[in-house]
Structure formats: C-alpha cells, structure tokens
Design a protein around this motif. Structure first.
Motif: not given
Length: 326
Positions: A30-33, A292-299, A259-265
């Motif tokens: 990741p660019e922000n690794s 991530t640049e858009d942080d709206t999905d981060w709890l 951040l929760m979700g699926r298909n990170f890969h």
C-alpha cells in the motif's frame, strides 16, 4: 517510551485478522503502508526511526499455533531484510508496529525494545502507541502485582514491555471478560501508584493485544491530573501545537480505527476492502490511524473503549465495550 514530551510521540500500530494474506499486501504494497509511514508520515509528522517489528500466525508454518516474530531496531525503510523476507510470508493474524522515540542519545535502540513483545507461557503478543511516565520509579508500587514468570522474560528498557508484564500478571484467563477486567485493574493500579508516589502524569494506553484469530484493541489512559474520565474535542485541542499540554491531551483522546469488510486481496496496493453488512465481513484491520484516503468506512474506537475482534468460521466479528477502572 516515556520521557518528557513522550505523550506527543506517535508510534504506529496495525493489526489484521481474516483470511491468509501475503504480508507484502499488509506491510509493503500500500502507498500508505506501515513501512512507508516511517519515512512519510501523514497524520502525525514525526518520523518513526527507533525500529519496527511484526508478529503473526499462519496455517502454513511448521508450528502454526505459535507466532512468528521479527523485530529490528532500525527504521523500517532502512531494513534490508524487509523486501527479501516479507514477500515470502503470509498470515491470517498479524500485529505490526513502528517505534517512535525521543530524538536524543538517551533512546535505547535495541531488538529488545521493539514491538511486538512475545513471551512464553501466554498466547498474547503486545504492541502499543502510548506512554507511562516515570514508569521506572512507579515499579516500586507496581512490581508487587507482577508475576516472576513474566518478569524473568523482560529483556528491554521500555514502558511498553513493563506494561505487557503487568497485564499478563493481572490476567486470570484469556476470555474476553477476563481480558476486559485485567485492563480495568491495570489502569486502576497505575493511577493508584502514581498518586501514592506523587508522580501523576498523562498516561496513554493505545494497545493491540493479539493472539491467533483474535485482536483486542484498547484506547484508554489518564490525563495530566491522573483522571480517567477525560473529555474534550481532540481536533480542537490539537490546534494548540506540539509540546503543549492540550496537544498531548488531544493525542490521548484521539480515536483508534477499525475497518471491516471482505475481499481485501482484491484491492492491491491499498488498505481498502469491499464494504459489506457487518455480519458478512471476513476480515478486519485495527490501526492507530485510518489508512485509506477516504476514511468514511473506518469505525472509531473512542477513548475509554475496548474492542474484541475475532475471526471464526470464516467471519470477522467485533464487540465494543466501555472501560471502567476497578
């Protein structure tokens, strides 16, 4: 590390739980690794030059029930092992950390002072972005709560490793309830020790406690007067500038991120995931900042909260609770 101004320093923590993933996609690509942040930090501008490390579990190891741990006291971007070793590894549970320390000769740079910490006799590995001021003197009160089996394994000179020893000593078991209670006792014991020795100071505990398929995140501490019930707008306090009490308080009150979700890969080169209903999530990332640049999905894990994240039966789940000193 805890030194004057220690509450302003920003280590970085990242934990992952979910399907097996190449470590490269979590630490390098990741660019922000996490590795890139040591050289080009965004949210907190001080460089993390005091070392880095990671620990994790993989079903493809010869001993999959034991964590593999790597720590080195050089900036991650200078570590010539990183690009040669990391692409060969994968993990279903990971804890990684980059260490910030004072810009002076008093900082001890050694493998033993790099996170995560991992001891025999416990399933847990430990890392944090935090500080316990005057911890060496506070030991006069705190050592009475520490078990010999963990004190004997202490090799470094950091407040974080001592907190690891103290927490392990307070654990009566490994259930969520028992870990919750141990953190509450930990904070009460620390505040009591600070008051007894007249060494009250801002204590910051932004912790990731990790075992196979489990991540426990804690965002807690006490203010400059040793008060645990702390309130305030961390963004407004941040405007006071580095080195001020209000700025240190803003670092205490700032949330941690999940951040929760699926298909990170599927999202190569980033920390993005496919957002989905929470009961369909298969992976989770817990971090000291949104990645991530858009942080709206981060709890947000707010100050005074503990989160229990678990990967079981192909699903990632979370439970958030409030913390109250015992």
């Amino acid at each position: 590390p805890a030194a004057p101004g220690g509450a302003d320093r920003m280590c970085r923590v990242l934990a992952y739980v979910g399907p097996e993933l190449p470590l490269e996609s979590l630490l390098l690509a990741p660019e922000n690794s996490l590795v890139n942040q040591t050289l080009d930090p965004e949210l907190h501008p001080l460089l993390q030059l005091a070392g880095w490390g990671f620990g994790g579990w993989s079903e493809h190891l010869l001993k999959p029930e034991r964590p593999f741990v790597y720590r080195r006291p050089v900036p991650a971007f200078y570590d010539d092992n990183a690009e040669g070793m990391i692409p060969s590894l994968q993990a279903s549970t990971l804890l990684a950390h980059v260490r910030a320390a004072a810009y002076d000769a008093g900082a001890v740079l050694a493998d033993e002072n790099c996170h995560p910490f991992s001891y025999e006799g416990t399933p847990w590995i430990f890392a944090q972005n935090g500080s316990l001021p005057s911890w060496t003197i506070l030991q006069r009160e705190l050592l009475a709560h520490c078990k010999d089996e963990y004190l004997r394994q202490m090799r470094g000179t950091t407040d974080t490793e001592f907190l690891y020893v103290l927490l392990l000593s307070l654990l009566t078991g490994d259930s969520n309830e028992e870990v919750h209670h141990a953190f509450e006792r930990l904070m009460r014991i620390i505040v009591d020790a600070m008051r007894t020795l007249d060494l009250v100071g801002l204590t910051k505990l932004k912790v990731a406690l990790v075992s196979q398929d489990r991540v426990i995140g804690v965002n807690w501490g006490s203010d400059h007067e040793g008060e645990i019930d702390v309130t305030g707008d961390w963004r407004e306090l941040r405007k006071s500038g580095a080195g001020t009490d209000d700025h240190a308080l803003s670092m205490l009150l700032e949330p941690m991120y999940l951040l929760m979700g699926r298909n990170f890969h599927h999202h190569e080169g980033s920390y993005e995931v496919d957002v989905c209903p929470e009961d369909e999530a298969t992976s989770a990332i817990f971090a000291s900042e949104a990645l991530t640049e858009d942080d709206t999905d981060w709890l947000h894990l707010q100050f005074g909260e503990i989160v229990f994240i678990e990967n079981a039966d192909g699903r990632a789940t979370r439970e958030v609770r409030r913390l109250h000193p015992r």
